[in-house]
Design a protein around this motif. Structure first.
Motif, PDB file in Angstrom:
ATOM      1  N   UNK A 183      38.185  44.624  35.836  1.00  0.00           N
ATOM      2  CA  UNK A 183      39.357  44.051  36.506  1.00  0.00           C
ATOM      3  C   UNK A 183      39.600  44.755  37.840  1.00  0.00           C
ATOM      4  N   UNK A 184      39.354  46.067  37.860  1.00  0.00           N
ATOM      5  CA  UNK A 184      39.583  46.859  39.065  1.00  0.00           C
ATOM      6  C   UNK A 184      38.498  46.605  40.114  1.00  0.00           C
ATOM      7  N   UNK A 185      37.252  46.522  39.684  1.00  0.00           N
ATOM      8  CA  UNK A 185      36.129  46.511  40.621  1.00  0.00           C
ATOM      9  C   UNK A 185      35.693  45.116  41.063  1.00  0.00           C
ATOM     10  N   UNK A 186      36.028  44.084  40.292  1.00  0.00           N
ATOM     11  CA  UNK A 186      35.542  42.743  40.607  1.00  0.00           C
ATOM     12  C   UNK A 186      36.696  41.774  40.851  1.00  0.00           C
ATOM     13  N   UNK A 187      36.485  40.779  41.706  1.00  0.00           N
ATOM     14  CA  UNK A 187      37.510  39.748  41.894  1.00  0.00           C
ATOM     15  C   UNK A 187      37.533  38.791  40.703  1.00  0.00           C
ATOM     16  N   UNK A 188      38.618  38.060  40.505  1.00  0.00           N
ATOM     17  CA  UNK A 188      38.640  37.067  39.431  1.00  0.00           C
ATOM     18  C   UNK A 188      37.550  36.017  39.634  1.00  0.00           C
ATOM     19  N   UNK A 189      36.876  35.664  38.552  1.00  0.00           N
ATOM     20  CA  UNK A 189      35.812  34.669  38.644  1.00  0.00           C
ATOM     21  C   UNK A 189      36.374  33.254  38.755  1.00  0.00           C
TER      22      UNK A 189
END
Length: 280
Positions: A183-189
């Motif tokens: 959740x911290x490192x990636x944008x929402x898919x």
């Protein structure tokens, strides 16, 4: 009353507001991650409001102790009554699943169905959103449940009941905190997904709560008489598995969903307990 003329009153008001915000975040994290009945706090306007994930996770390491307590007490009670370790562990895991409404288990199954069964990011996300469970998700869920029961049974064999209680609580805190990594490192898919509406913790906040969960684990396992090396190894394994899931998610769906975080929690819980077992 003019609070600018009474700095003590202003400071007390600010302190009260700060404590209310902390208690609100704690309650929201318990409600979000579990089905435990928690009444509305007197100063809350809406007990069912979505938590603000840019701030509320600061209390997740502590909320996780509340969430993990029913399972920990079940393990201790069942083992204390003389039930075989495997039976006691199975009961503890069953209570954990019930307490959280299979929240993380659902995420694990959806993750493996989607990432394992689709060929494009769009198709994988479509499969993950489907409420039906497939062979990949079913296999992942069964294997995870077996491993969770097995590690708790092994812990029952290796330590005293008070130590067992503290270890299960430590695992609950570490696993849910580490699971925030994607959740911290990636944008929402998904642009319309739930994770895109509640915000994302910052990297400094993630570092803070990871440190808090580590401190909680060190204190609890220290009281239990266990070596700090087990905590460090368990946390390292949990972080490594969550990092691997984060990389897989980035490659497979170009981002993250709440299901990915659920899978990370399951892996992190198992990994943390394995680290303790290796060093016991």
């Amino acid at each position: 009353m003019d609070q600018t003329r009474h700095p003590d009153v202003a400071a007390q008001t600010a302190t009260l507001a700060g404590w209310r915000a902390v208690l609100r975040d704690l309650a929201q994290m318990v409600r979000f991650y579990s089905r435990l009945p928690l009444p509305r706090l007197p100063f809350e306007s809406d007990a069912h409001a979505s938590p603000d994930f840019t701030q509320a996770p600061r209390m997740l390491p502590f909320a996780s102790l509340v969430i993990g307590l029913p399972s920990a007490l079940t393990a201790v009670l069942a083992a204390g009554l003389g039930l075989p370790p495997l039976v006691a562990a199975a009961l503890a895991v069953a209570v954990a699943v019930l307490a959280c409404g299979a929240f993380h288990e659902d995420g694990l199954a959806d993750t493996f169905d989607g990432l394992g069964g689709g060929w494009t990011p769009e198709r994988r996300l479509e499969i993950m959103k489907d409420s039906r469970i497939g062979s990949y998700g079913g296999a992942a869920l069964v294997l995870a449940l077996i491993l969770r029961v097995a590690v708790i049974a092994a812990l029952i064999d290796e330590m005293s009941l008070p130590a067992l209680l503290l270890v299960i609580l430590a695992a609950a805190s570490v696993s849910r905190t580490v699971a925030l990594m994607p959740i911290v490192l990636l944008p929402p898919a998904r642009a319309d997904g739930y994770s895109s509406t509640v915000g994302r913790p910052t990297m400094p906040l993630f570092g803070l709560i990871t440190g808090l969960s580590l401190a909680i684990a060190v204190v609890l396992t220290g009281i239990a008489g266990l070596s700090i090396s087990g905590v460090v190894l368990g946390l390292a394994l949990a972080l490594a598995l969550s990092a691997a899931m984060t990389l897989w998610s980035r490659q497979a769906i170009k981002g993250q969903t709440g299901d990915i975080a659920g899978a990370c929690q399951q892996f992190s819980e198992i990994a943390f307990c394995l680290g303790l077992l290796i060093t016991v």
